[in-house]
Design a protein around this motif. Sequence first.
Motif, PDB file in Angstrom:
ATOM      1  N   LEU A   1      23.415  45.974  45.369  1.00 33.93           N
ATOM      2  CA  LEU A   1      23.066  47.263  44.760  1.00 33.93           C
ATOM      3  C   LEU A   1      23.179  48.365  45.804  1.00 33.93           C
ATOM      4  O   LEU A   1      22.820  48.174  46.959  1.00 33.93           O
ATOM      5  CB  LEU A   1      21.651  47.203  44.191  1.00 33.93           C
ATOM      6  CG  LEU A   1      21.456  46.200  43.046  1.00 33.93           C
ATOM      7  CD1 LEU A   1      19.992  46.142  42.641  1.00 33.93           C
ATOM      8  CD2 LEU A   1      22.324  46.542  41.850  1.00 33.93           C
ATOM      9  N   GLY A   2      23.724  49.512  45.401  1.00 32.29           N
ATOM     10  CA  GLY A   2      23.925  50.619  46.325  1.00 32.29           C
ATOM     11  C   GLY A   2      25.316  50.641  46.937  1.00 32.29           C
ATOM     12  O   GLY A   2      25.644  51.534  47.702  1.00 32.29           O
TER      13      GLY A   2
ATOM     14  N   GLN B   1      28.671  50.190  40.768  1.00 35.86           N
ATOM     15  CA  GLN B   1      27.345  50.644  40.364  1.00 35.86           C
ATOM     16  C   GLN B   1      26.955  50.023  39.032  1.00 35.86           C
ATOM     17  O   GLN B   1      27.786  49.882  38.127  1.00 35.86           O
ATOM     18  CB  GLN B   1      27.318  52.164  40.275  1.00 35.86           C
ATOM     19  CG  GLN B   1      27.566  52.822  41.617  1.00 35.86           C
ATOM     20  CD  GLN B   1      27.586  54.331  41.521  1.00 35.86           C
ATOM     21  OE1 GLN B   1      27.159  54.914  40.528  1.00 35.86           O
ATOM     22  NE2 GLN B   1      28.091  54.977  42.564  1.00 35.86           N
ATOM     23  N   ASP B   2      25.697  49.666  38.931  1.00 34.37           N
ATOM     24  CA  ASP B   2      25.153  49.015  37.754  1.00 34.37           C
ATOM     25  C   ASP B   2      25.399  49.850  36.495  1.00 34.37           C
ATOM     26  O   ASP B   2      25.131  51.046  36.472  1.00 34.37           O
ATOM     27  CB  ASP B   2      23.652  48.790  37.952  1.00 34.37           C
ATOM     28  CG  ASP B   2      23.045  47.913  36.877  1.00 34.37           C
ATOM     29  OD1 ASP B   2      23.786  47.143  36.243  1.00 34.37           O
ATOM     30  OD2 ASP B   2      21.819  47.998  36.669  1.00 34.37           O
TER      31      ASP B   2
ATOM     32  N   LYS C   1      28.194  50.816  35.135  1.00 32.85           N
ATOM     33  CA  LYS C   1      29.451  51.560  35.075  1.00 32.85           C
ATOM     34  C   LYS C   1      30.603  50.599  34.789  1.00 32.85           C
ATOM     35  O   LYS C   1      30.543  49.423  35.128  1.00 32.85           O
ATOM     36  CB  LYS C   1      29.708  52.317  36.371  1.00 32.85           C
ATOM     37  CG  LYS C   1      28.742  53.466  36.556  1.00 32.85           C
ATOM     38  CD  LYS C   1      29.279  54.458  37.540  1.00 32.85           C
ATOM     39  CE  LYS C   1      28.348  55.675  37.584  1.00 32.85           C
ATOM     40  NZ  LYS C   1      28.863  56.700  38.452  1.00 32.85           N
TER      41      LYS C   1
END
Length: 123
Positions: A87-88, A92-93, A95
């Motif tokens: 994550l980061g 991206q979560d 998308k």
Amino acid sequence: MSSWATASPGLLSIGGHVKLPKRGSTYSGMWFYVLDEAGNFVIQQEIKKSTGDPVGDTSPTGVWCYDWWSSNSYPTDECFWWASNALGGPLQDGKKYYAWIFLNSSDGSSSPQGTTSPLVEAF
């Protein structure tokens, strides 16, 4: 070309398969791109042909043609692609993304338009 997402705690992963017009061994490598739904480049990577077994490879992005190593029974005209990050990172979560691959032949030519995967949502 196919695409899918896999779920792991704290990790976003997408990937898929690409069917080749010829055996994988006829290619010296490829250009591998991952783009977001708007067409912005997220990952850009030059892939060189490798003949080692990919088991245990922990690269966060890549493409591997089954015909590049001889000790397998998978189709000689297919490759698999993947992209992942914590994550980061670039993915991206929630998308959506797609892969765009240009093949490089051993004679120096390249596939003119490349091939693209369907959109896949990273989660």
